[in-house]
Design a protein around this motif. Sequence first.
Motif, mmCIF file in Angstrom:
data_model
loop_
_atom_site.group_PDB
_atom_site.id
_atom_site.type_symbol
_atom_site.label_atom_id
_atom_site.label_comp_id
_atom_site.label_asym_id
_atom_site.label_seq_id
_atom_site.Cartn_x
_atom_site.Cartn_y
_atom_site.Cartn_z
ATOM 1 N N ILE A 161 45.161 40.770 45.435
ATOM 2 C CA ILE A 161 43.717 40.993 45.324
ATOM 3 C C ILE A 161 43.330 41.247 43.862
ATOM 4 N N ALA A 162 44.222 41.936 43.117
ATOM 5 C CA ALA A 162 43.953 42.172 41.688
ATOM 6 C C ALA A 162 43.929 40.856 40.926
ATOM 7 N N LEU A 163 44.860 39.944 41.249
ATOM 8 C CA LEU A 163 44.883 38.645 40.572
ATOM 9 C C LEU A 163 43.669 37.802 40.939
ATOM 10 N N SER A 164 43.169 37.961 42.174
ATOM 11 C CA SER A 164 41.940 37.239 42.538
ATOM 12 C C SER A 164 40.750 37.797 41.762
ATOM 13 N N THR A 165 40.755 39.123 41.511
ATOM 14 C CA THR A 165 39.706 39.720 40.652
ATOM 15 C C THR A 165 39.753 39.103 39.267
ATOM 16 N N LEU A 166 40.973 38.924 38.745
ATOM 17 C CA LEU A 166 41.152 38.332 37.415
ATOM 18 C C LEU A 166 40.590 36.915 37.369
ATOM 19 N N SER A 167 40.813 36.170 38.447
ATOM 20 C CA SER A 167 40.286 34.807 38.533
ATOM 21 C C SER A 167 38.750 34.799 38.500
ATOM 22 N N GLN A 168 38.138 35.726 39.251
ATOM 23 C CA GLN A 168 36.666 35.787 39.281
ATOM 24 C C GLN A 168 36.091 36.260 37.944
ATOM 25 N N LEU A 169 36.822 37.145 37.259
ATOM 26 C CA LEU A 169 36.379 37.582 35.923
ATOM 27 C C LEU A 169 36.411 36.410 34.943
ATOM 28 N N GLY A 170 37.433 35.549 35.088
ATOM 29 C CA GLY A 170 37.475 34.340 34.265
ATOM 30 C C GLY A 170 36.267 33.456 34.513
ATOM 31 N N GLN A 198 41.338 39.347 30.225
ATOM 32 C CA GLN A 198 41.558 37.919 30.005
ATOM 33 C C GLN A 198 42.868 37.725 29.241
ATOM 34 N N ILE A 199 43.382 36.490 29.250
ATOM 35 C CA ILE A 199 44.585 36.190 28.461
ATOM 36 C C ILE A 199 44.282 36.515 27.002
ATOM 37 N N PRO A 200 45.129 37.195 26.235
ATOM 38 C CA PRO A 200 46.496 37.636 26.517
ATOM 39 C C PRO A 200 46.599 39.106 26.948
ATOM 40 N N PHE A 201 45.501 39.677 27.472
ATOM 41 C CA PHE A 201 45.507 41.102 27.851
ATOM 42 C C PHE A 201 45.537 41.285 29.372
ATOM 43 N N SER A 202 46.144 40.340 30.091
ATOM 44 C CA SER A 202 46.024 40.334 31.550
ATOM 45 C C SER A 202 46.972 41.283 32.269
ATOM 46 N N CYS A 203 47.999 41.773 31.572
ATOM 47 C CA CYS A 203 49.085 42.490 32.272
ATOM 48 C C CYS A 203 48.640 43.793 32.917
ATOM 49 N N TRP A 204 47.632 44.446 32.326
ATOM 50 C CA TRP A 204 47.312 45.788 32.821
ATOM 51 C C TRP A 204 46.642 45.766 34.196
ATOM 52 N N LEU A 205 45.995 44.658 34.559
ATOM 53 C CA LEU A 205 45.219 44.660 35.806
ATOM 54 C C LEU A 205 46.106 44.768 37.054
ATOM 55 N N SER A 216 39.311 31.594 28.829
ATOM 56 C CA SER A 216 38.747 32.040 30.113
ATOM 57 C C SER A 216 39.132 31.105 31.255
ATOM 58 N N VAL A 217 39.095 29.784 31.001
ATOM 59 C CA VAL A 217 39.476 28.828 32.055
ATOM 60 C C VAL A 217 40.962 28.960 32.363
ATOM 61 N N MET A 218 41.772 29.182 31.317
ATOM 62 C CA MET A 218 43.208 29.386 31.530
ATOM 63 C C MET A 218 43.463 30.651 32.346
ATOM 64 N N THR A 219 42.652 31.700 32.120
ATOM 65 C CA THR A 219 42.796 32.936 32.904
ATOM 66 C C THR A 219 42.527 32.670 34.375
ATOM 67 N N MET A 220 41.467 31.878 34.654
ATOM 68 C CA MET A 220 41.154 31.515 36.044
ATOM 69 C C MET A 220 42.331 30.803 36.702
ATOM 70 N N LEU A 221 42.869 29.813 35.987
ATOM 71 C CA LEU A 221 43.927 28.983 36.562
ATOM 72 C C LEU A 221 45.223 29.774 36.714
ATOM 73 N N PHE A 222 45.568 30.521 35.667
ATOM 74 C CA PHE A 222 46.856 31.228 35.652
ATOM 75 C C PHE A 222 46.908 32.328 36.710
ATOM 76 N N SER A 223 45.796 33.065 36.869
ATOM 77 C CA SER A 223 45.791 34.145 37.864
ATOM 78 C C SER A 223 45.829 33.577 39.285
ATOM 79 N N SER A 224 45.169 32.422 39.503
ATOM 80 C CA SER A 224 45.194 31.807 40.843
ATOM 81 C C SER A 224 46.587 31.305 41.192
#
Length: 557
Positions: free
Chosen positions: A267-276, A195-202, A246-254
């Motif tokens: 596909i990794a960013l879509s995973t991030l959205s679903q995790l949010g 999740q934000i701010p740890f999103s870079c590794w995914l 968490s909502v920002m993670t959904m929006l930002f990754s999408s």
Amino acid sequence: MMKINFYLVWFMMMLISSFLLFYFGMLLNFKDFTIMLEFCLFSVNSMNVNYILLVDYVSMTFMSVVLFISSMVIMYSYSYMGGLSNSSIRFLFLVVLFIISMVLMIISPNLVSIMLGWDGLGLVSYCLVIYYMSNNSYIAGLITCLTNRIGDVGLLICISWMVSYGSWHFIFYKEYFSDYLCFLIFISCFTSSAQIPFSCWLPAAMAAPTPVSSLVHSSTLVTAGVYLLIRFHNQLFFSKFLLFLSVMTMLFSSICANYEFDLKKIIALSTLSQLGLMMVSLILNMVDLSFLHLLTHAMFKSLLFLCSGIFIFYMNDNQDIRLMGSVCNCMPFTTSCFNISSLALCGIPFLSGFYSKDLIVESYSLLNMNTFIFIMFYMSLGLTSSYSIRLLYYSMIMNNKLMSMNIMFDNYSLMKLSIYFLTFFSVFFGCVQMWMINLDMEMSIMPFFLKIMTLLMVIMGLWFGIELFNFPFVLSMKFYFFNSKMWFLFSHSFYLYKMFYKIGLYSNNYIMMWGEYYGAMGLSYYLSKSSLFIQNLINNNIKMFMITFIILFLFFI
């Protein structure tokens, strides 16, 4: 001498275990029954060191899904990684170690053994990400490993803190935990779930082989944090700050997925959205729905990764979607499976993803939340459809660009067989799981327009995704770089790192001074002084004897 096919052995073991565990999990759910198995490792006087396994329907069902996907990934890897070569066998045993670490984390109610499984996941994932041994892989592996290490700090503090509660078996005490302890657990799980701010590794971890991406980013490493929060869940979890993240993670990754051209990173960013989405439902106290989405998401996301792996495999290791047009002419079966998993991801009715996503959104609509979060939530749903239709357009509909089609064909192989099974479960698993957990007994009564709002947002997202191709590049290139580079999140974290490093360096000087005075250096100084003093005494023993004699003589006089 016959060579053992390790791939076949592990595939059969995991597949059979998966079906048995699923049956056993549904039986425990039907009986509303939980089993705790306690093993005494060793006993010293009155102290026993025990290891406890928690067997309930949550752990059994999740373990069965993990083992099923692992078995499919192992069968797929046999063709993808090159049969029974030495490097391929090494890859297989790394994957098996990874699965064992995940299973250890799933079935344990003890925070110490969860920490062992968590560390196993982190270290083995590092080995898998750097498998191809290029500079990009090493950098991606370091980002993955070090970001996940941040979460370990929170877990270690929690382990120390929980001693005051009497035991590390958190399952008994979770109603009594302090808010701060829950917050620490949440931050630890935020690192694992990117999740934000740890999103870079995914997206960086996409340097790993595709079967690893399928396993790690669908049902194991990224969902470990969500699963731990499901286990730890109590009423203390609601926090507006964490909900906003968490909502920002959904929006930002999408949004970022709509400007990305690397197939695996999309596909990794879509995973991030679903995790949010899972995190939002957990914070809003919808634990069962979050668990249902965790299971259904694992199925269709692993299928999406495996289909993309076949495209990459047959297209000369190309991952750029701009060079992928008209794949459907050469590989119709793989393309069909890919599109089914994309539709399940969007939440198209009566596919696997629809049952969990629709229930989460409807339950959210009934809560008393503000308009800003409500709009962001629905926007992220529409953007999910937008990047899915963009992926479909670039890979299936556009004309072929620069790539030779001579090597692309859709013949029978183990890779095709594994995606066939996963496609079947991506269609049916959501409804079967929902009926078995009895979530269809919940009734949401709301206005007609609000009821179909989810479907409307998905259709609007599809329309917006099609229109996006016709947009001219009217905006500055900085805007496109900003979105394709994940809002420069890694550079922001670099400034934080620099600030903490300076503070650490400033305080470190004082720590070193105290440490030198009272620590090892001070101790060695006093030891050397005292040893010199004793040495002088030994060397001048006759003088000392005479002096002490004179002093005693004068004293008696």
